[in-house]
Design a protein around this motif. Structure first.
Motif, mmCIF file in Angstrom:
data_model
loop_
_atom_site.group_PDB
_atom_site.id
_atom_site.type_symbol
_atom_site.label_atom_id
_atom_site.label_comp_id
_atom_site.label_asym_id
_atom_site.label_seq_id
_atom_site.Cartn_x
_atom_site.Cartn_y
_atom_site.Cartn_z
ATOM 1 N N HIS A 111 0.692 -1.150 0.066
ATOM 2 C CA HIS A 111 0.003 -0.169 0.037
ATOM 3 C C HIS A 111 1.033 1.339 0.101
ATOM 4 C CE1 HIS A 111 -2.975 -3.127 1.592
ATOM 5 N NE2 HIS A 111 -3.717 -2.483 0.682
ATOM 6 N N ARG A 118 -7.432 5.849 5.561
ATOM 7 C CA ARG A 118 -6.798 4.526 6.006
ATOM 8 C C ARG A 118 -7.173 4.525 7.513
ATOM 9 N NH1 ARG A 118 -2.800 3.783 9.454
ATOM 10 N NH2 ARG A 118 -2.444 5.825 9.732
ATOM 11 N N PRO A 148 -6.518 0.401 4.432
ATOM 12 C CA PRO A 148 -5.494 0.959 3.314
ATOM 13 C C PRO A 148 -5.794 0.788 2.065
ATOM 14 C CG PRO A 148 -4.475 -0.952 4.420
ATOM 15 C CD PRO A 148 -5.693 -0.529 5.232
ATOM 16 N N ALA A 173 -8.176 3.639 1.209
ATOM 17 C CA ALA A 173 -7.601 4.672 1.079
ATOM 18 C C ALA A 173 -6.723 5.008 -0.120
ATOM 19 C CB ALA A 173 -6.438 4.762 2.590
#
Length: 302
Positions: free
Chosen positions: A1, A121, A126, A129
């Motif tokens: 990520h 997040r 994540p 996000a």
């Protein structure tokens, strides 16, 4: 990520920097440079119908008053001073060309994407996000702000930082650094643009609804400290503007078709998704906006 975020930030930076200096400065950007140079909006005071062969360049820093003059109560600019002070410091280092003055907004916009990733997040994990940060990096409205020497990219950055501070307090407790971050960003929003007041009030409502009693008291105290600082720092200048400027509601902000106010408001609400994603040129098109609303509802309702 993290690698995906770095790719998103790299794409955001490239899109915000490419051709940033090619369009000419337009009137509001020239006004930003004038105010940041300490000249106020002096072009409004120049004589009309007269050719000046030795006209002072109001966008140059040579001979400009010091930066603290930007805060002066006699200014004819109705906006709060924070953006113009930061722009002045920026221009002292990088100059006053179109690319240089717009680059401050570009930096704020890229930083806002990074903070938006952190905010999403905390709320949704994540993966979501990264997708949200990518949408913000590519959004036409954000690209417009990022290449405009005005306060809006800074305001978006400060607003997302303030939201991030609130969510961190909600999830991790009201520590002193988080409370200071909340107070500083909330005050900075108000001292950047008056339009931030609605967002600050919405955050206060969120705090009232979501925080536990111990964190709630501290967060409200931080917001109150921010409000007190803004009152002490800017209220005299605001009152001066209120009593000495000709109007705070110029003609271009007044609605011509008052009888259709409800219809126009509804059209604008429906058109907002299209405007944020495709840019202002598509914002008034009701069909793309309605299609986007239906598409979002199709995903959201289940």
């Amino acid at each position: 990520h993290l690698l995906a975020l770095l790719l998103v930030l790299a794409a955001a930076a490239v899109l915000r920097v490419v051709y940033i200096g090619s369009p000419s400065l337009w009137m509001d950007e020239i006004g930003s440079i004038q105010v940041a140079s300490g000249h106020r909006l002096a072009h409004d005071l120049l004589p009309t119908r007269i050719i000046e062969h030795e006209q002072v360049d109001l966008t140059r820093l040579s001979g400009a008053p010091p930066w603290w003059k930007i805060w002066a109560a006699g200014s004819d600019n109705v906006n709060p001073p924070l953006y113009y002070i930061l722009l002045r410091w920026w221009m002292d280092v990088f100059g006053t060309s179109a690319a240089a003055v717009r680059m401050l907004s570009a930096v704020c916009s890229v930083a806002a994407v990074a903070v938006f990733f952190d905010l999403c997040r905390l709320l949704h994990g994540p993966r979501i996000a990264v997708l949200a940060a990518a949408m913000m990096a590519l959004a036409g409205g954000q690209l417009d702000f990022a290449q405009d020497a005005r306060a809006y990219a800074l305001l978006v950055f400060l607003g997302i930082c303030c939201c991030d501070a609130v969510v961190r307090i909600e999830r991790g407790g009201a520590t002193l650094p988080r409370l200071m971050g909340l107070a500083v960003t909330a005050a900075a929003m108000v001292l950047t643009h008056y339009f931030s007041l609605g967002a600050v009030l919405a955050l206060a409502v969120y705090i009232l609804l979501r925080l536990r009693p111990s964190a709630l008291r501290r967060a409200l105290a931080a917001m109150a400290a921010a409000a007190l600082f803004c009152l002490i720092a800017w209220l005299p200048q605001y009152l001066h503007h209120l009593h000495h400027l000709p109007t705070l509601a110029p003609a271009f902000l007044q609605e011509a078709l008052v009888a259709r106010h409800g219809e126009l408001t509804l059209r604008r609400i429906i058109g907002l998704p299209a405007e944020f994603i495709f840019g202002e040129s598509r914002g008034e098109a009701i069909i793309p906006g309605a299609a986007l609303v239906l598409a979002i509802l199709t995903l959201a309702i289940p």
